[in-house]
Design an enzyme around this catalytic site. Structure first.
Site, PDB file in Angstrom:
ATOM      1  N   GLN A  31      -5.269  -2.009   9.606  1.00 29.26           N
ATOM      2  CA  GLN A  31      -5.003  -3.311   8.997  1.00 29.26           C
ATOM      3  C   GLN A  31      -5.567  -4.432   9.864  1.00 29.26           C
ATOM      4  O   GLN A  31      -5.365  -4.460  11.084  1.00 29.26           O
ATOM      5  CB  GLN A  31      -3.482  -3.469   8.799  1.00 29.26           C
ATOM      6  CG  GLN A  31      -3.062  -4.733   8.089  1.00 29.26           C
ATOM      7  CD  GLN A  31      -3.499  -4.776   6.623  1.00 29.26           C
ATOM      8  OE1 GLN A  31      -3.605  -3.756   5.952  1.00 29.26           O
ATOM      9  NE2 GLN A  31      -3.766  -5.964   6.123  1.00 29.26           N
ATOM     10  N   LYS A  35       0.842  -1.202   0.000  1.00 23.59           N
ATOM     11  CA  LYS A  35       0.000   0.000   0.000  1.00 23.59           C
ATOM     12  C   LYS A  35       0.877   1.252   0.000  1.00 23.59           C
ATOM     13  O   LYS A  35       0.592   2.224  -0.696  1.00 23.59           O
ATOM     14  CB  LYS A  35      -0.921  -0.005   1.229  1.00 23.59           C
ATOM     15  CG  LYS A  35      -2.017  -1.052   1.132  1.00 23.59           C
ATOM     16  CD  LYS A  35      -2.714  -1.326   2.454  1.00 23.59           C
ATOM     17  CE  LYS A  35      -3.649  -2.517   2.300  1.00 23.59           C
ATOM     18  NZ  LYS A  35      -4.132  -3.058   3.570  1.00 23.59           N
ATOM     19  N   ASP A  86     -11.594   1.790   3.492  1.00 20.93           N
ATOM     20  CA  ASP A  86     -11.724   0.329   3.402  1.00 20.93           C
ATOM     21  C   ASP A  86     -13.177  -0.074   3.130  1.00 20.93           C
ATOM     22  O   ASP A  86     -13.443  -1.218   2.737  1.00 20.93           O
ATOM     23  CB  ASP A  86     -11.337  -0.289   4.762  1.00 20.93           C
ATOM     24  CG  ASP A  86     -10.059  -1.094   4.711  1.00 20.93           C
ATOM     25  OD1 ASP A  86      -9.691  -1.554   3.621  1.00 20.93           O
ATOM     26  OD2 ASP A  86      -9.451  -1.265   5.780  1.00 20.93           O
TER      27      ASP A  86
HETATM   28  N1  GUN Z   1      -6.523  -7.510   5.802  1.00 23.04           N
HETATM   29  C1  GUN Z   1      -6.633  -8.236   4.673  1.00 23.04           C
HETATM   30  N2  GUN Z   1      -7.241  -7.511   3.703  1.00 23.04           N
HETATM   31  C2  GUN Z   1      -7.522  -6.307   4.246  1.00 23.04           C
HETATM   32  C3  GUN Z   1      -8.132  -5.129   3.736  1.00 23.04           C
HETATM   33  O1  GUN Z   1      -8.574  -5.036   2.589  1.00 23.04           O
HETATM   34  N3  GUN Z   1      -8.223  -4.087   4.618  1.00 23.04           N
HETATM   35  C4  GUN Z   1      -7.762  -4.160   5.899  1.00 23.04           C
HETATM   36  N4  GUN Z   1      -7.919  -3.095   6.673  1.00 23.04           N
HETATM   37  N5  GUN Z   1      -7.193  -5.241   6.398  1.00 23.04           N
HETATM   38  C5  GUN Z   1      -7.069  -6.301   5.568  1.00 23.04           C
END
Ligand code: GUN
Length: 285
Positions: A97, A53, A120
């Site tokens: 996350q 990211k 998200d």
């Molecule tokens: N963990 C695995 N995929 C994601 C996601 O798309 N967003 C977040 N915040 N955590 C994750």
């Protein structure tokens, strides 16, 4: 032979476009978009996702801040961090996350994020808006999958049968909603479903997000189907692989996403796209 849908190439086009749009605002004297990622602990897969990211933000000219918190952080402390980010008008997007350590109530944390910064799309307010088809931040992986379907000419899924394997809050449940809104007839299957392959064999579009290495075999597939593989697993030789047995399914389906270079890069591109949308909204206020 099936066509392989390279999500990394599509994601790369989307990032180029976002970069250009950010540059236009920058030249007009606006600040840059800002995404803050909160990472609790050292979960290896999470560390790797977060790095991806960060790289993508840099590539598009967005500002990215990573807040690393110790595994032992209390729920109260984490909620305070989120509230501070909510109040900070230089922050456009907040991503906590997942997964979080067991002593933290994940839903309480997702509830605490300002829905307006919830890039998200996991806040119940945004999930509710998605459910009724209102304009909102969509969860990134499902949004990325719908974008992939569009790119192969599948905007409208009228008359198509879509089958989803997996019922997670992050992928299975929201993608089923989006497929339904695109007029597909949707069936959901999961680890407790009996005779899954009788159902998947009816799928014109098959979305697999169950988290089991090479689980879906070629006899599960209708000839010519579109197969979207969301899985990221390690096989017995520690090789990265999806939930679909790619080599055998390739000769049966019409389209398939690879792992890596399929859905994963689209998730990140959609995160940036959501962050850009939040930014545009914030700088216009
Ligand atoms: N963990 C695995 N995929 C994601 C996601 O798309 N967003 C977040 N915040 N955590 C994750």
């Amino acid at each position: 032979m099936a066509q392989i849908i390279y999500g990394n190439e599509i994601a790369s086009d989307i990032k180029v476009e976002l970069k250009q749009r950010i540059e236009v605002y920058r030249q007009a004297g606006k600040r840059l978009p800002r995404l803050v990622v909160v990472l609790v602990g050292n979960h290896p897969a999470s560390v790797s996702y977060v790095r991806g990211k960060e790289k993508a933000c840099i590539a598009t000219g967005m500002e990215n801040e990573l807040l690393r918190l110790d595994e032992t952080v209390t729920q109260k402390e984490l909620l305070e961090v989120v509230k501070d980010l909510n109040r900070n008008d230089q922050v456009d997007g907040i991503l906590v996350q997942l997964p979080l350590p067991k002593h933290i109530d994940e839903q309480a944390v997702l509830h605490a994020i300002d829905p307006d910064k919830d890039v998200d799309g996991f806040h119940p307010y945004n999930l509710g808006n998605m459910m009724i088809g209102a304009n909102t931040y969509l969860p990134c992986t499902p949004k990325g999958i719908m974008e992939l379907l569009k790119r192969i000419g599948l905007d409208d899924l009228s008359g198509k049968t879509a089958v989803v394997i997996g019922r997670s809050n992050i992928v299975g449940k929201p993608i089923a909603q989006l497929l339904l809104q695109a007029n597909a007839t949707v069936m959901m299957t999961h680890s407790k479903t009996k005779n899954i392959k009788e159902i998947t064999r009816q799928a014109d579009i098959l979305i697999v997000a169950i988290g089991k290495a090479r689980y879906v075999q070629s006899d599960w597939i209708k000839k010519g189907a579109v197969v979207i593989d969301v899985g990221v697993n390690r096989d017995e030789n520690q090789r990265l692989c999806g939930d679909v047995d790619f080599d055998s399914v390739l000769s049966k389906c019409g389209y398939i996403t690879p792992v890596p270079k399929g859905v994963g890069p689209m998730t990140i591109a959609m995160l940036l796209s959501n962050t850009f949308d939040a930014y545009e909204k914030h700088i216009m206020e």
